[in-house]
Structure formats: C-alpha cells, structure tokens
Design an enzyme around this catalytic site. Structure first.
Site, PDB file in Angstrom:
ATOM      1  N   ASP A 103      -3.255   1.175 -10.627  1.00  0.00           N
ATOM      2  CA  ASP A 103      -1.817   1.254 -10.353  1.00  0.00           C
ATOM      3  C   ASP A 103      -1.043   1.596 -11.621  1.00  0.00           C
ATOM      4  O   ASP A 103      -1.490   1.299 -12.722  1.00  0.00           O
ATOM      5  CB  ASP A 103      -1.271  -0.108  -9.898  1.00  0.00           C
ATOM      6  CG  ASP A 103      -1.888  -0.566  -8.603  1.00  0.00           C
ATOM      7  OD1 ASP A 103      -2.371   0.280  -7.846  1.00  0.00           O
ATOM      8  OD2 ASP A 103      -1.861  -1.786  -8.375  1.00  0.00           O
TER       9      ASP A 103
HETATM   10  N1  URA Z   1      -6.110  -4.008  -7.811  1.00  0.00           N
HETATM   11  C1  URA Z   1      -4.788  -3.799  -7.901  1.00  0.00           C
HETATM   12  O1  URA Z   1      -4.000  -4.497  -7.277  1.00  0.00           O
HETATM   13  N2  URA Z   1      -4.365  -2.806  -8.705  1.00  0.00           N
HETATM   14  C2  URA Z   1      -5.189  -2.025  -9.418  1.00  0.00           C
HETATM   15  O2  URA Z   1      -4.741  -1.147 -10.141  1.00  0.00           O
HETATM   16  C3  URA Z   1      -6.559  -2.260  -9.308  1.00  0.00           C
HETATM   17  C4  URA Z   1      -7.002  -3.255  -8.491  1.00  0.00           C
END
Ligand code: URA
Length: 237
Positions: A103
């Site tokens: 993310d």
């Molecule tokens: N889980 C999440 O919530 N975000 C990420 O970037 C990776 C795993």
C-alpha cells in the site's frame, strides 16, 4: 534447468565428455560454489557459471531488494505524479518491476526483478509465500484479540487463514500495541483489514520478510541486488 556438462558443451568450450572431465576436476563454479560432481543442473539464464575463472555466459535475470518508504506508490508510473518505484531505480541501468505490491502508506521489503516467471509464481496464492509485517496499532490489544488474528478473522472476502502473531510490546503512554504478524495470503490491504476487524486500526505497517528474504540492514529508500545465496533460496520456492 539443464545438466552442467550440457550447458558447458553448448557454450562451445568442450565436448560433453570433456565437459564432464572439467567438472570432475573442480574447474567449474556455479554461483560461487565449486561443483565437482556430475548430475548437477543449472539454469544458464539465472546461474553464474564459471569455468577456469571465466564466466560462461552473462546472466540475464536480475533480482533486487527495495526498502519502499511510506508515501510511495507500487507502480512504475503514477498519473497523479506521486512518488513511485521508478524514482528509486533509475541508477540500476536495467528495467525491473515490483513483485506484488505494498500500500501507499506501507513501508518495507519489496522485491524487484525482470524475471516475469518468478514474479508470477511469487504472487500466485497457491505458492503461499510467507510474509512478515511489523505492525503498530492504536490501542492496547488484549491477548484474546491477538488470538483471533492467529485463528482467522472474518473479512468481506472470507475468513483469513491461520497467521503467526508475536507480541512485541505495549506502549502504554501512547496507547499503542506493536506485534509481528506472518501471513501467507496476499489479499488486498489484508493486514490493515484484519486489524480493523478486531477493532484496532493500523498506524504503522512495515513488511520485514518475504519468503526466505529479510529486509535487515537495508536503509529506507535503498535498493540492493540479491546475493547468489538469496537468489538460490528464491529459486527453491
Ligand atoms: N497488508 C496490508 O494491509 N497492506 C500492505 O501493504 C501489505 C499487507
């Protein structure tokens, strides 16, 4: 993967019979290790094969570890002009792509490669690559709620698979809980959604491990090439 003597013969160095003798004499190294027995297989496009100190063929596949900072999109181009992966890999002199994604606000280990086949494998759910995240959530999480994360929580796309959760500690002044969680599914925003589901929103998320690879020692925003041992471990997956 092909037998080493076949690869050496195909490179025009020797006949297959002579190549066997060269191997038995200990004159061949694969990824820095001497191979002096027959039957060993290698991949000329990935493995570094050295005969009498000279590289047999240039390897064409590259693997890098990148410490993605927070506030970076996991794409090579962003139409909105936000920072993205290409801003960090310009100096590499070759085109590599991220394996999977983190993310925008998640930091940590991201693998970069031009090996499309491996990238596809590593992101396919059936391979169940283990990924470890260091998580800070708002609030003091009771142990029973950590157990819920371990056993599986109901998300809108179904129950999560069992996870490993290790409590690091509580920060009672700032009302935060810190723990490591290891999952092998790769659902969108999975860790954030799991923590939301138990009522403790994520404040800080960092991926520290992916399969056999660990982020240890790499600075934020930095890229480094995987060493031969790490590439071998990846190939074994
Ligand atoms: N889980 C999440 O919530 N975000 C990420 O970037 C990776 C795993």
């Amino acid at each position: 993967m092909e037998r080493l003597q076949k690869i050496i013969a195909a490179a025009g160095i020797a006949s297959r019979r002579e190549a066997e003798k060269i191997i038995l004499a200990g004159r061949v190294k694969v990824n820095s290790k001497v191979v002096n027995e027959l039957g060993v297989k290698a991949d000329p496009s990935r493995d570094k094969i050295i005969v009498d100190g000279k590289p047999l063929m240039a390897k064409t596949k590259s693997y890098y570890m990148f410490y993605k900072p927070r506030g970076v999109v996991t794409t090579m181009k962003d139409p909105e002009g936000r920072k993205c992966i290409s801003d960090f890999v310009k100096g590499l002199g070759e085109r590599v792509y991220p394996v999977g994604r983190l993310d925008y606000n998640t930091e940590g280990l991201l693998l970069l490669t031009n090996d499309g086949e491996l990238a596809q494998k590593l992101t396919h759910p059936s391979y169940e690559i283990r990924k470890t995240y260091r998580v800070k959530v708002l609030g003091i999480v009771p142990l029973a709620k950590l157990d819920k994360l371990r056993m599986g929580v109901e998300l809108e796309d179904g129950l999560t698979a069992p996870a490993t959760v290790d409590l690091i500690g509580y920060d009672r002044e700032r009302e935060m809980t810190e723990f490591n969680i290891t999952i092998h599914e790769g659902r969108n925003r999975q860790v954030r959604r799991m923590c939301d589901a138990i009522g403790f929103p994520v404040r800080d998320l960092q991926r520290t491990k992916m399969g056999p690879l660990a982020l240890r020692g790499l600075g934020r925003g930095k890229v480094r090439e995987l060493d031969d041992d790490e590439v071998q471990l990846l190939m074994k997956i």
